[in-house]
Design a protein around this motif. Structure first.
Motif, PDB file in Angstrom:
ATOM      1  N   ARG A 191     100.113   3.429 -39.290  1.00 56.06           N
ATOM      2  CA  ARG A 191      99.483   2.145 -38.965  1.00 56.06           C
ATOM      3  C   ARG A 191     100.478   1.199 -38.311  1.00 56.06           C
ATOM      4  NH1 ARG A 191      94.999  -1.114 -41.446  1.00 56.06           N
ATOM      5  NH2 ARG A 191      95.495  -3.293 -41.015  1.00 56.06           N
ATOM      6  N   ARG A 192     101.733   1.238 -38.789  1.00 53.35           N
ATOM      7  CA  ARG A 192     102.757   0.356 -38.235  1.00 53.35           C
ATOM      8  C   ARG A 192     102.984   0.622 -36.742  1.00 53.35           C
ATOM      9  NH1 ARG A 192     107.122   1.350 -41.688  1.00 53.35           N
ATOM     10  NH2 ARG A 192     106.266  -0.183 -43.147  1.00 53.35           N
ATOM     11  N   LEU A 193     102.757   1.849 -36.316  1.00 50.83           N
ATOM     12  CA  LEU A 193     102.945   2.198 -34.911  1.00 50.83           C
ATOM     13  C   LEU A 193     101.954   1.478 -33.999  1.00 50.83           C
ATOM     14  CD1 LEU A 193     103.608   6.047 -34.806  1.00 50.83           C
ATOM     15  CD2 LEU A 193     105.046   4.273 -33.814  1.00 50.83           C
ATOM     16  N   VAL A 194     100.708   1.345 -34.451  1.00 46.14           N
ATOM     17  CA  VAL A 194      99.657   0.825 -33.569  1.00 46.14           C
ATOM     18  C   VAL A 194      99.366  -0.647 -33.796  1.00 46.14           C
ATOM     19  CG1 VAL A 194      98.613   3.106 -33.427  1.00 46.14           C
ATOM     20  CG2 VAL A 194      97.763   1.496 -35.130  1.00 46.14           C
ATOM     21  N   ALA A 195      99.782  -1.217 -34.922  1.00 41.01           N
ATOM     22  CA  ALA A 195      99.451  -2.605 -35.241  1.00 41.01           C
ATOM     23  C   ALA A 195      99.870  -3.599 -34.154  1.00 41.01           C
ATOM     24  CB  ALA A 195     100.057  -2.989 -36.595  1.00 41.01           C
ATOM     25  N   PRO A 196     101.059  -3.454 -33.533  1.00 42.28           N
ATOM     26  CA  PRO A 196     101.438  -4.441 -32.509  1.00 42.28           C
ATOM     27  C   PRO A 196     100.462  -4.523 -31.333  1.00 42.28           C
ATOM     28  CG  PRO A 196     103.359  -3.179 -33.212  1.00 42.28           C
ATOM     29  CD  PRO A 196     102.164  -2.511 -33.819  1.00 42.28           C
ATOM     30  N   ALA A 197      99.726  -3.447 -31.069  1.00 38.14           N
ATOM     31  CA  ALA A 197      98.783  -3.469 -29.947  1.00 38.14           C
ATOM     32  C   ALA A 197      97.613  -4.405 -30.203  1.00 38.14           C
ATOM     33  CB  ALA A 197      98.263  -2.050 -29.683  1.00 38.14           C
ATOM     34  N   PHE A 198      97.404  -4.793 -31.478  1.00 45.36           N
ATOM     35  CA  PHE A 198      96.279  -5.661 -31.833  1.00 45.36           C
ATOM     36  C   PHE A 198      96.756  -7.013 -32.354  1.00 45.36           C
ATOM     37  CE2 PHE A 198      94.987  -1.246 -32.292  1.00 45.36           C
ATOM     38  CZ  PHE A 198      93.819  -1.217 -31.546  1.00 45.36           C
ATOM     39  N   SER A 199      97.973  -7.392 -32.010  1.00 44.55           N
ATOM     40  CA  SER A 199      98.536  -8.656 -32.471  1.00 44.55           C
ATOM     41  C   SER A 199      97.821  -9.832 -31.804  1.00 44.55           C
ATOM     42  CB  SER A 199     100.023  -8.711 -32.131  1.00 44.55           C
ATOM     43  OG  SER A 199     100.200  -8.793 -30.720  1.00 44.55           O
ATOM     44  N   PRO A 200      97.906 -11.035 -32.397  1.00 41.08           N
ATOM     45  CA  PRO A 200      97.281 -12.215 -31.771  1.00 41.08           C
ATOM     46  C   PRO A 200      97.750 -12.448 -30.339  1.00 41.08           C
ATOM     47  CG  PRO A 200      97.910 -12.696 -34.041  1.00 41.08           C
ATOM     48  CD  PRO A 200      98.456 -11.336 -33.727  1.00 41.08           C
ATOM     49  N   ARG A 201      99.037 -12.218 -30.079  1.00 40.60           N
ATOM     50  CA  ARG A 201      99.541 -12.419 -28.714  1.00 40.60           C
ATOM     51  C   ARG A 201      98.877 -11.466 -27.738  1.00 40.60           C
ATOM     52  NH1 ARG A 201     102.806 -10.208 -25.221  1.00 40.60           N
ATOM     53  NH2 ARG A 201     103.430  -8.529 -26.643  1.00 40.60           N
ATOM     54  N   ARG A 202      98.740 -10.189 -28.143  1.00 41.41           N
ATOM     55  CA  ARG A 202      98.097  -9.224 -27.258  1.00 41.41           C
ATOM     56  C   ARG A 202      96.633  -9.570 -27.041  1.00 41.41           C
ATOM     57  NH1 ARG A 202     100.472  -4.346 -26.044  1.00 41.41           N
ATOM     58  NH2 ARG A 202      98.733  -4.270 -24.564  1.00 41.41           N
ATOM     59  N   MET A 203      95.967 -10.093 -28.068  1.00 43.44           N
ATOM     60  CA  MET A 203      94.558 -10.455 -27.911  1.00 43.44           C
ATOM     61  C   MET A 203      94.400 -11.641 -26.962  1.00 43.44           C
ATOM     62  SD  MET A 203      92.903  -8.159 -29.471  1.00 43.44           S
ATOM     63  CE  MET A 203      94.250  -7.078 -28.946  1.00 43.44           C
ATOM     64  N   THR A 204      95.359 -12.563 -27.007  1.00 39.49           N
ATOM     65  CA  THR A 204      95.328 -13.680 -26.059  1.00 39.49           C
ATOM     66  C   THR A 204      95.454 -13.160 -24.624  1.00 39.49           C
ATOM     67  OG1 THR A 204      96.297 -15.191 -27.686  1.00 39.49           O
ATOM     68  CG2 THR A 204      96.485 -15.815 -25.371  1.00 39.49           C
ATOM     69  N   ASP A 205      96.355 -12.208 -24.430  1.00 39.75           N
ATOM     70  CA  ASP A 205      96.524 -11.605 -23.110  1.00 39.75           C
ATOM     71  C   ASP A 205      95.292 -10.813 -22.696  1.00 39.75           C
ATOM     72  OD1 ASP A 205      99.074 -12.655 -23.144  1.00 39.75           O
ATOM     73  OD2 ASP A 205     100.047 -10.772 -23.725  1.00 39.75           O
ATOM     74  N   PHE A 206      94.580 -10.255 -23.676  1.00 43.18           N
ATOM     75  CA  PHE A 206      93.447  -9.379 -23.405  1.00 43.18           C
ATOM     76  C   PHE A 206      92.164 -10.145 -23.079  1.00 43.18           C
ATOM     77  CE2 PHE A 206      91.883  -4.957 -24.367  1.00 43.18           C
ATOM     78  CZ  PHE A 206      92.938  -4.316 -23.738  1.00 43.18           C
ATOM     79  N   ARG A 207      92.107 -11.413 -23.469  1.00 43.18           N
ATOM     80  CA  ARG A 207      90.866 -12.173 -23.325  1.00 43.18           C
ATOM     81  C   ARG A 207      90.351 -12.186 -21.879  1.00 43.18           C
ATOM     82  NH1 ARG A 207      87.524 -16.001 -25.542  1.00 43.18           N
ATOM     83  NH2 ARG A 207      88.602 -15.912 -27.546  1.00 43.18           N
ATOM     84  N   ALA A 208      91.223 -12.398 -20.926  1.00 49.06           N
ATOM     85  CA  ALA A 208      90.789 -12.457 -19.528  1.00 49.06           C
ATOM     86  C   ALA A 208      90.153 -11.136 -19.108  1.00 49.06           C
ATOM     87  CB  ALA A 208      91.971 -12.797 -18.626  1.00 49.06           C
TER      88      ALA A 208
END
Length: 416
Positions: free
Chosen positions: A115-132
């Protein structure tokens, strides 16, 4: 014994076990009227909520025909999900070898490591980048149906959106929506059990196809690394993740990324159209899209149950639970527990007591992809309210043939 004879005998044993289990389930559900068995049959697929109330009426627990326990009590469900003395497998036992669900089916320390391997991909920062990217994808999908008048919301929006996002996050080039929808539906449907030999074959074929595709992608990313999750996994190969764990991990993310969001969006629109006053509230104030997502997660969640095995002889709510005994956690029932939620069977966007829903589980197995699912559904509902305020039904809902996963397979709608 020839290889062909051995294969036939193995297939015969599998078929005998499969159909024996299905026959036992039918007897338990329709003849013995066990409520938990009925949840796994057509009544549970069509409308599980009256069955949850029957289970709740039994008290904290209802015994299953196999000698395990079932509960729709919110406090108990939450306690079991959060306790470190309950696991997704009995203590010290390996997960089943025939259907690898990666960290979803593993206890610590393997669960923690993967789980630790993939968790950073769903971080708040990544979601902010993903919104657009989510907003652009939703806009393009609605452009495609603009002017049609009538369309099916599931293949038009609810399904292609999460497929586009999770394949982008993983780094799958030229992802075909129809193919990945088939993969997601086949593997996701197996979570509630195999129904037939044909179903088993569909699941096995989808699994083999995905394994082959991911193996090819791993090789590609070793030569041509990019800023995506598959490249990150390749970089961690041999140290944080074994080679044989990589394809199941990616398959889990694909299934979870598809199953949660496609059904969340479908269930949300279905509930809103069932409650025109709530749809009107959303149209009047599209900022309520987030509230609509949270109320859907409580009222009609995409995932309806999970299970935990006790690692100790314990007592919960005055009931003895044996070491190794399973507790079936009925998320859909817990989310309508009147001890926690006011008017629990009412769909209400203005609800103030809905935050404690268990739609994404709880504890260490809390859904890692929750931020992405909520983002996608919120953007989709907001865009529908803004662009299609006159949305209404254009036909009957057809539900997926599954009981653990709940959502529409087809949701015809009309604009204006």
């Amino acid at each position: 014994m020839t290889g062909r004879t051995a294969q036939l005998r193995s297939a015969a044993r599998f078929a005998s076990r499969l159909y024996g289990e299905r026959a036992g389930l039918v007897v338990d559900g329709y003849v013995r009227r066990n409520a938990f068995a009925r949840l796994q049959l057509a009544p549970g697929r069509d409308d599980p909520y009256p069955i949850y109330e029957q289970i709740r009426a039994h008290g904290p627990f209802l015994a299953t025909p196999q000698g395990n326990l079932t509960t729709a009590d919110h406090a108990i469900c939450k306690e079991v999900l959060r306790s470190r003395r309950f696991g997704v497998q009995p203590e010290g036992q390996e997960p089943p070898a025939d259907f690898d669900l990666s960290f979803l089916d593993r206890n610590p320390p393997d669960h923690t490591r993967l789980r630790r391997l993939v968790a950073p991909a769903f971080s708040p920062r990544r979601m902010t980048d993903f919104r657009a990217a989510v907003e652009k994808t939703v806009g393009g999908l609605l452009d495609d149906v603009d002017g049609q008048g009538t369309f099916d919301l599931v293949p038009a929006l609810a399904s292609p959106l999460p497929i586009a996002m999770i394949t982008d996050l993983l780094g799958i080039p030229d992802a075909d929506h129809a193919t990945f929808t088939r993969y997601g539906m086949a593997l996701g449907s197996a979570l509630s059990g195999l129904r037939s030999l044909r179903h088993a074959q569909e699941v096995m074929t989808a699994g083999r196809d995905l394994d082959l595709m991911f193996d090819q992608l791993f090789e590609l990313r070793r030569r041509e690394p990019r800023d995506d999750l598959i490249t990150a996994l390749v970089a961690a190969e041999g140290e944080q993740v074994r080679p044989d764990e990589m394809a199941p991990l990616c398959a889990l993310l694909l299934i979870a990324g598809f199953e949660t969001t496609v059904n969340l969006i479908g269930n949300a629109v279905n509930a809103l159209l069932d409650h025109p006053d709530q749809w009107s509230l959303l149209v009047a104030d599209p900022n309520l899209a987030g509230a609509a997502v949270q109320e859907t997660l409580r009222y009609d969640p995409p995932v309806h149950r999970t299970a935990r095995a006790s690692w100790d002889d314990v007592e919960i709510a005055g009931h003895a639970v044996r070491r190794g005994q399973w507790i079936n956690v009925l998320i859909g029932g817990a989310n309508r527990d009147p001890a926690v939620f006011r008017d629990p069977h009412t769909f209400d966007l203005t609800r103030t007591d809905g935050a404690d829903h268990l739609a994404f589980s709880s504890g260490i197995h809390h859904c890692v992809g929750r931020p992405l699912a909520e983002l996608e559904a919120t953007v989709a509902l907001r865009a529908l309210a803004e662009r299609m305020p006159g949305l209404r039904r254009a036909g009957a809902v057809r539900r997926r043939n599954a009981t653990l996963i709940r959502g529409p397979l087809s949701l015809p709608v009309r604009v204006g």
